[in-house]
Write an enzyme that holds these catalytic residues in place. Structure first.
Site, PDB file in Angstrom:
ATOM      1  N   GLU A  49       0.940  -1.255   0.151  1.00 55.43           N
ATOM      2  CA  GLU A  49      -0.161   0.122  -0.129  1.00 55.43           C
ATOM      3  C   GLU A  49       1.012   1.023   0.258  1.00 55.43           C
ATOM      4  O   GLU A  49       1.828   1.242   0.916  1.00 55.43           O
ATOM      5  CB  GLU A  49      -0.652  -0.014   1.243  1.00 55.43           C
ATOM      6  CG  GLU A  49      -1.839  -0.865   1.462  1.00 55.43           C
ATOM      7  CD  GLU A  49      -2.659  -1.087   2.652  1.00 55.43           C
ATOM      8  OE1 GLU A  49      -2.535  -0.037   3.374  1.00 55.43           O
ATOM      9  OE2 GLU A  49      -3.215  -2.146   3.139  1.00 55.43           O
ATOM     10  N   GLU A  60      -5.360   8.342  10.911  1.00 62.61           N
ATOM     11  CA  GLU A  60      -3.976   7.906  11.345  1.00 62.61           C
ATOM     12  C   GLU A  60      -3.499   8.394  12.835  1.00 62.61           C
ATOM     13  O   GLU A  60      -3.691   9.448  13.197  1.00 62.61           O
ATOM     14  CB  GLU A  60      -2.907   8.662  10.318  1.00 62.61           C
ATOM     15  CG  GLU A  60      -3.304   8.304   8.727  1.00 62.61           C
ATOM     16  CD  GLU A  60      -3.570   6.850   8.309  1.00 62.61           C
ATOM     17  OE1 GLU A  60      -3.280   5.835   9.147  1.00 62.61           O
ATOM     18  OE2 GLU A  60      -3.943   6.582   7.224  1.00 62.61           O
TER      19      GLU A  60
END
Length: 265
Positions: A49, A60
């Site tokens: 990814e 995140e």
């Protein structure tokens, strides 16, 4: 056949689980990212990814947030990331996915974005801020260009898990814990119950991510699923070694692969 399908089929045939790694594109620059991806490829990553840096990455934790900021400060753009994918396609046929936020696709233009995914060799996209109920925003145009929009399912999905699993493509991204990405020393999720909700409805592989920090956790997690995703721990290695990160990343990813395979070397 999409490379994602082919790779999971290959792993199943070989009797092993897929190792999926994540790295923020452009941290510290795209040339380093290219060498880092190829190093992870050689080390045994099955799918990779590429994180598209974004100014407000809500899913995140601090490790990837800081990597995103460094990449943006270095001038990383989506166009440049597509160019990177084109260069990588000259040297690897491993599945490559982009992980990015919905606003990045909208600003770029959906048709333009997925057209370039197809042209450059992107196999799938992961959009962590797109709820299942809004999947039609991109799934149609993605499929028209042969790109999988990977769906996420979490321990809090409960009865929605059946809906999310139905019609999903590539693999189901099973979020190990509530909250943001980041390395964890342990998990409070009851994985038997979590995967018990998903397995009756999943016709594609399941991969678990968020918080897996090393070989032991990767080995433990693979008992429940078809693939293990390691992100923040990879980004941390890249951050610690900067422009010289390719070698240490090879070693780290190799340790993950050997841990999952039960290698005692």
């Amino acid at each position: 056949m999409n490379r994602i399908d082919a790779k999971f089929a290959e792993c199943k045939e070989q009797g092993r689980k897929a190792l999926i790694t994540f790295i923020t594109a452009g941290d510290p620059n795209l040339s380093v990212t290219q060498e880092a991806v190829l190093a992870m490829d050689r080390a045994g990553a099955d799918l990779i990814e590429l994180g598209v840096p974004f100014s407000d990455p809500v899913a995140e934790g601090p490790v990837i947030q800081e990597a995103s900021q460094r990449a943006l400060a270095a001038g990383t753009t989506l166009v440049a990331i597509f160019d990177l994918v084109k260069r990588l396609r000259e040297r690897t046929q491993k599945p490559l996915l982009l992980m990015l936020y919905l606003n990045s696709i909208y600003r770029f233009g959906k048709e333009r974005f997925f057209s370039l995914c197809e042209q450059c060799g992107v196999d799938g996209v992961i959009v962590p801020d797109m709820p299942y109920e809004e999947k039609d925003e991109i799934e149609g145009v993605a499929e028209a260009h042969g790109v999988y929009s990977i769906r996420l399912v979490a321990p809090t999905s409960h009865e929605r898990a059946a809906k999310i699993a139905k019609g999903a493509k590539g693999f189901l991204y099973c979020v190990s814990s509530t909250g943001v990405t980041g390395m964890r020393s342990g998990f409070s999720t009851d994985f038997d119950a979590f995967f018990g909700q998903i397995r009756p409805y999943a016709t594609i592989p399941c991969a678990v991510g968020f918080g897996i920090s090393g070989p032991e956790q990767a080995k433990e997690m693979q008992r429940y699923c078809d693939g293990v995703i390691v992100g923040s721990a990879v980004v941390k290695v890249a951050a610690e070694h900067g422009e010289s990160c390719a070698g240490p990343l090879y070693d780290f990813v190799r340790s993950l692969r050997e841990g999952m395979d039960g290698d005692t070397k």
